[in-house]
Design a protein around this motif. Sequence first.
Motif, mmCIF file in Angstrom:
data_model
loop_
_atom_site.group_PDB
_atom_site.id
_atom_site.type_symbol
_atom_site.label_atom_id
_atom_site.label_comp_id
_atom_site.label_asym_id
_atom_site.label_seq_id
_atom_site.Cartn_x
_atom_site.Cartn_y
_atom_site.Cartn_z
ATOM 1 N N MET A 1 0.848 -1.207 0.000
ATOM 2 C CA MET A 1 0.000 0.000 0.000
ATOM 3 C C MET A 1 0.877 1.247 0.000
ATOM 4 S SD MET A 1 -3.173 1.026 0.141
ATOM 5 C CE MET A 1 -3.839 -0.592 0.421
ATOM 6 N N THR A 2 0.512 2.171 -0.808
ATOM 7 C CA THR A 2 1.273 3.409 -0.889
ATOM 8 C C THR A 2 1.006 4.251 0.352
ATOM 9 O OG1 THR A 2 0.397 3.350 -3.095
ATOM 10 C CG2 THR A 2 1.909 5.096 -2.617
ATOM 11 N N LEU A 4 -0.248 7.141 2.389
ATOM 12 C CA LEU A 4 -1.416 7.973 2.054
ATOM 13 C C LEU A 4 -1.091 9.450 1.986
ATOM 14 C CD1 LEU A 4 -4.263 6.349 4.129
ATOM 15 C CD2 LEU A 4 -3.491 5.858 1.834
ATOM 16 N N ASP A 5 -0.031 9.836 2.635
ATOM 17 C CA ASP A 5 0.153 11.271 2.775
ATOM 18 C C ASP A 5 1.293 11.842 1.960
ATOM 19 O OD1 ASP A 5 -1.986 11.432 4.552
ATOM 20 O OD2 ASP A 5 -0.721 10.562 6.112
ATOM 21 N N THR A 6 1.743 11.095 0.977
ATOM 22 C CA THR A 6 2.778 11.652 0.111
ATOM 23 C C THR A 6 2.146 12.698 -0.818
ATOM 24 O OG1 THR A 6 2.401 9.716 -1.210
ATOM 25 C CG2 THR A 6 4.448 9.785 0.052
ATOM 26 N N PRO A 8 1.013 15.008 -4.101
ATOM 27 C CA PRO A 8 0.437 14.602 -5.373
ATOM 28 C C PRO A 8 1.504 14.347 -6.443
ATOM 29 C CG PRO A 8 -0.657 16.553 -4.526
ATOM 30 C CD PRO A 8 0.508 16.298 -3.637
ATOM 31 N N VAL A 9 1.099 13.623 -7.439
ATOM 32 C CA VAL A 9 1.990 13.252 -8.526
ATOM 33 C C VAL A 9 2.657 14.480 -9.138
ATOM 34 C CG1 VAL A 9 2.076 12.168 -10.784
ATOM 35 C CG2 VAL A 9 0.512 11.313 -9.048
ATOM 36 N N ASP B 129 2.531 4.054 -9.384
ATOM 37 C CA ASP B 129 3.184 4.172 -8.085
ATOM 38 C C ASP B 129 2.228 4.792 -7.073
ATOM 39 O OD1 ASP B 129 5.338 4.204 -6.239
ATOM 40 O OD2 ASP B 129 5.482 6.366 -6.572
ATOM 41 N N ARG B 130 1.582 5.821 -7.511
ATOM 42 C CA ARG B 130 0.672 6.589 -6.657
ATOM 43 C C ARG B 130 -0.469 5.709 -6.123
ATOM 44 N NH1 ARG B 130 0.964 9.618 -3.499
ATOM 45 N NH2 ARG B 130 -0.519 11.249 -3.084
ATOM 46 N N GLY B 132 -0.276 2.421 -5.835
ATOM 47 C CA GLY B 132 0.234 1.185 -5.273
ATOM 48 C C GLY B 132 0.119 -0.015 -6.198
ATOM 49 N N ARG B 151 -8.669 1.032 -8.028
ATOM 50 C CA ARG B 151 -7.537 1.969 -8.051
ATOM 51 C C ARG B 151 -7.046 2.170 -9.485
ATOM 52 N NH1 ARG B 151 -5.321 -1.574 -3.558
ATOM 53 N NH2 ARG B 151 -3.265 -1.305 -4.459
ATOM 54 N N GLN B 177 -8.703 -0.144 3.754
ATOM 55 C CA GLN B 177 -7.423 0.364 3.255
ATOM 56 C C GLN B 177 -7.598 1.020 1.888
ATOM 57 O OE1 GLN B 177 -7.917 -2.586 4.589
ATOM 58 N NE2 GLN B 177 -6.311 -3.078 6.058
ATOM 59 N N SER B 178 -8.253 0.294 0.980
ATOM 60 C CA SER B 178 -8.461 0.852 -0.357
ATOM 61 C C SER B 178 -9.358 2.082 -0.294
ATOM 62 C CB SER B 178 -9.107 -0.185 -1.271
ATOM 63 O OG SER B 178 -8.169 -1.172 -1.605
ATOM 64 N N ARG B 180 -9.621 4.244 2.138
ATOM 65 C CA ARG B 180 -8.849 5.397 2.622
ATOM 66 C C ARG B 180 -7.947 5.936 1.520
ATOM 67 N NH1 ARG B 180 -5.394 4.306 7.531
ATOM 68 N NH2 ARG B 180 -4.982 6.513 7.220
ATOM 69 N N LEU B 181 -7.307 5.011 0.796
ATOM 70 C CA LEU B 181 -6.416 5.446 -0.284
ATOM 71 C C LEU B 181 -7.201 6.260 -1.312
ATOM 72 C CD1 LEU B 181 -3.563 5.199 -1.653
ATOM 73 C CD2 LEU B 181 -4.521 3.296 -2.930
ATOM 74 N N SER B 184 -8.308 9.642 -0.063
ATOM 75 C CA SER B 184 -7.193 10.579 0.040
ATOM 76 C C SER B 184 -6.771 11.067 -1.349
ATOM 77 C CB SER B 184 -6.035 9.945 0.805
ATOM 78 O OG SER B 184 -5.013 9.558 -0.063
ATOM 79 N N ARG B 185 -6.862 10.188 -2.353
ATOM 80 C CA ARG B 185 -6.517 10.624 -3.713
ATOM 81 C C ARG B 185 -7.553 11.623 -4.244
ATOM 82 N NH1 ARG B 185 -2.929 9.207 -1.910
ATOM 83 N NH2 ARG B 185 -1.487 7.512 -2.384
ATOM 84 N N GLU B 188 -6.806 14.971 -2.882
ATOM 85 C CA GLU B 188 -5.690 15.626 -3.571
ATOM 86 C C GLU B 188 -6.114 16.333 -4.845
ATOM 87 O OE1 GLU B 188 -2.500 12.178 -2.452
ATOM 88 O OE2 GLU B 188 -2.984 12.594 -4.537
#
Lengths: 276, 380
Positions: A1-2, A4-6, A8-9, B129-130, B132, B151, B177-178, B180-181, B184-185, B188
Motif C-alpha cells: 500500500m502506498t 497515504l500522505d505523500t 500529489p503526482v 506508483d501513486r 500502489g 484503483r 485500506q483501499s 482510505r487510499l 485521500s486521492r 488531492e
Amino acid sequence: MTDLDTPPVAAMSTTATPARPSTHRVFLAILRRDLLVTAKELWVILVQVGLTPLFMLFVFVKVLGGQGIVARNFADLFLPGIIALAALTTALQSVALPLVKEFGFTREIEDRLLAPLSTNLVAVGKLVVAMLRGLIAAALIYPLGALMVGSAPWQPGRLPMVLLTVLLGGWIGGGIGMTLAMILPIQRINITFSLVVTPIIWTGCIHYPWPRLSSMPWFQTVTALNPMTYVSEGVRGAMLPDVAHIPAWVCLLVLTGVAALVTVTSVRSFSRRAVQ
Amino acid sequence: MASSGGSPPAVEVTDLVKRYPGCTTAAVDGLSFTVAPGEIFGLLGPNGAGKSTTIGILTTRLRASAGRALVGGIDVVGDPVAARAQLAVVPQHNNLDRSLTPRQNLLYHAAYHGVGRAVRNARADALLDRFGLTDRADKRIEAYSGGMVQRLMIARALIHEPAVLFLDEPTNGLDPQSRRLIWSRIREMRGRGVTVVLTTHQMNAAAALVDRVGIVDHGRLLTLDTPGNLVKGLAGRSILDLTVTPAALDEPDELLRALSEVSGVRKSERLAAAAPPGAVAAKLRSGLGLGGGSGFGAGAPAALTALTALARERAVATLAPDPGGRERVRIRLHLAADPAAVLGPALTVLTTRLATLTDVHIAEPSLEDVFIGLTGRDPR
C-alpha cells in the motif's frame, strides 16, 4: 500500500482545460489497440478460421479426390472458395464475438466509447480491423491450402483483384457480424449465428462456380442473393480466369454496394447501442 | 468553493430529463444543478434515484430526453466528442480492458485522449506508483482484486488529466485500506484543480470530503447545500439518551415528566430496550449519527467534555443509595437546544430525585440523518 500522505503526482500539473486531440490521432490509437490484440490472438485466428476450411479441403480433395469420387481438378475450384470463405467468416466472427462480450459482460468497450472520437468512427475502426483480420486469414489459408492439396493456382497479375475482393469480403463479414452482435439479444446470438453463417457458407459458391448452377435455376437465384457468392466468384475468377465465372466488375459492383449497405446498418446499430 | 467566483461552471445541468423506453416514470425528472471549477460535489440518493443515469448523461453514454447538460462549458448532447475530451469517469462496474495489461490500460487510455508517448509513459509510471500498483502493472487484469481494479480505474481516469472527473460509487465494496487510499486521492484532486462529481452511500466520508451535496430521489433534486449547512438545518434535532435507575420511591414516569420539563427538551420518551451493561460512569459519544454513534467526534466542544466530567461526578454521587435491584430505565430526550446546555439541568433533576445515572449518549444529527429525513427509511 502506498503511503497515504505523500504529495500529489509531480508529473501532473494543475489542470487547465484539456485540448481536444485530432480525430485521426484518436482513431489510430483505437485502431492500434485492436491491432495489438489481433497480433496477440494470431494463433486464435488461425485455429478459429483455419480448421474448418482446411478439413473441408482435406476431405473433398484428398479423401474424396483420392478415391475418384470428385474430380482431381476440383481442388483448384475449391481453393479460391476456401480463401473467400476464410476472409468473410473470420471478419464476421472476429468482430461479432468480441463485441458481444465487450458490450454485454465486460463493458470494456466503454473506455473507447469515451474517447474524444465520434462513436461512428469507433465502429468504423472495428470494421477496418475485421477486414484486416479477414485478409490475414485469407493470406494464411492460401499457402496452407496449397500445401495440403499439393498445388495452387497463381496469377500474380490478378493479385490486386484477389486482394480487393478479399478486403471487400472482410468488410462485409465485419459489417454483418457487427450488426448481428448489436441488434440481437445475447441469449439469441448462438442460434442466430448458426442460422446466418451456415447458409452463407453453403449458398456462397465456395465449392462450385456460379455459372455451373444454370441447371438449377432456383438455387442459382438463391446463391445470387448471398454476398459470399461474389467474394468466391471474384477470387475464383482472378485465380482461374479460364473457369466460367461471374464477371469481375459485377462482383466488385455488388460487393461495393453490399459493403456500403452493411456499413450503414452496422455503424448505426453500433451507435444506437453505444449511446442510449 | 460553492460559488463559481466568476468563472463558468465546470458542470451545469438544467431541467435534465431522462425517460427510458417502456418506463412510465422518468429516471431523471427535471434535475438542475451546477458545479464550480475545482469543487468536489457529492450526488447522494437511494438506489435507483437517478444518480448513475445523471452521470451517464453527463459522460455522453446516455442521451438526455430533455434539458441541457454542459461539462467544461461544452454541451454533452450537442458536441459529445469535445465534451469527452473534458471528462473522465470511473463507473461502478469493472470495465477495464481485459485484452490489455494494467499498464497498457493506462497507456492506451492516454493515447485515446491524444497524450503523447513520452508524457503518457511518465504519467503511467507515476500513477501506478501513486495507486500502489507498480508491482502488478504488467500482470493480468483477471488476477486483480476489487480494490486494485478500482484503483486502476481511477488512475486510468486521471491519466489524461480531465477537467471534470465523475466517480460513481468509487469505494463501493472495498476494504478500509483501499477506501482510505481512494478518499485521500480524491482529496488531492482538489489541490490540482480537478472538479470531482461523485456518488456514494458513505455519508460520513462524503460529509468530510465534498464541498457541496445534492440529494436526489426519484430523479429530482431534494436539496443542495454544503454538508455543514444541511446538518445545521437539523439543528435542535439532537438526542440525549440517558440510562438511569430511579430512586426506590420514585416512579419512572414521574422522572420522565420531570426531565421533559427541563428547558431545551422538546419531547421525552422511554425506550424499550435495556441499557448496555457495565457502564457506571457516564459515557459520551458525540457527533456521529442519530442511528447509533460510533466513537468520539473529533471536535467535541470543551464545554461538553467538562459536562461529562460533571455527569460522572454526580452519577457517582447518586450511587450512594443502593439501587436495590430496581430496573434501569432508558430515557430519550429530543432536544431543541444544544445538548451541552441541556445536560447540566437534566443532571440536576436526576440528582435531586436521587436517580442513578449509568449511561449518557449524545447524538448529533449527521448527513445521513439529513438523507434519511429527505428520502425516507424504506429500502428501495
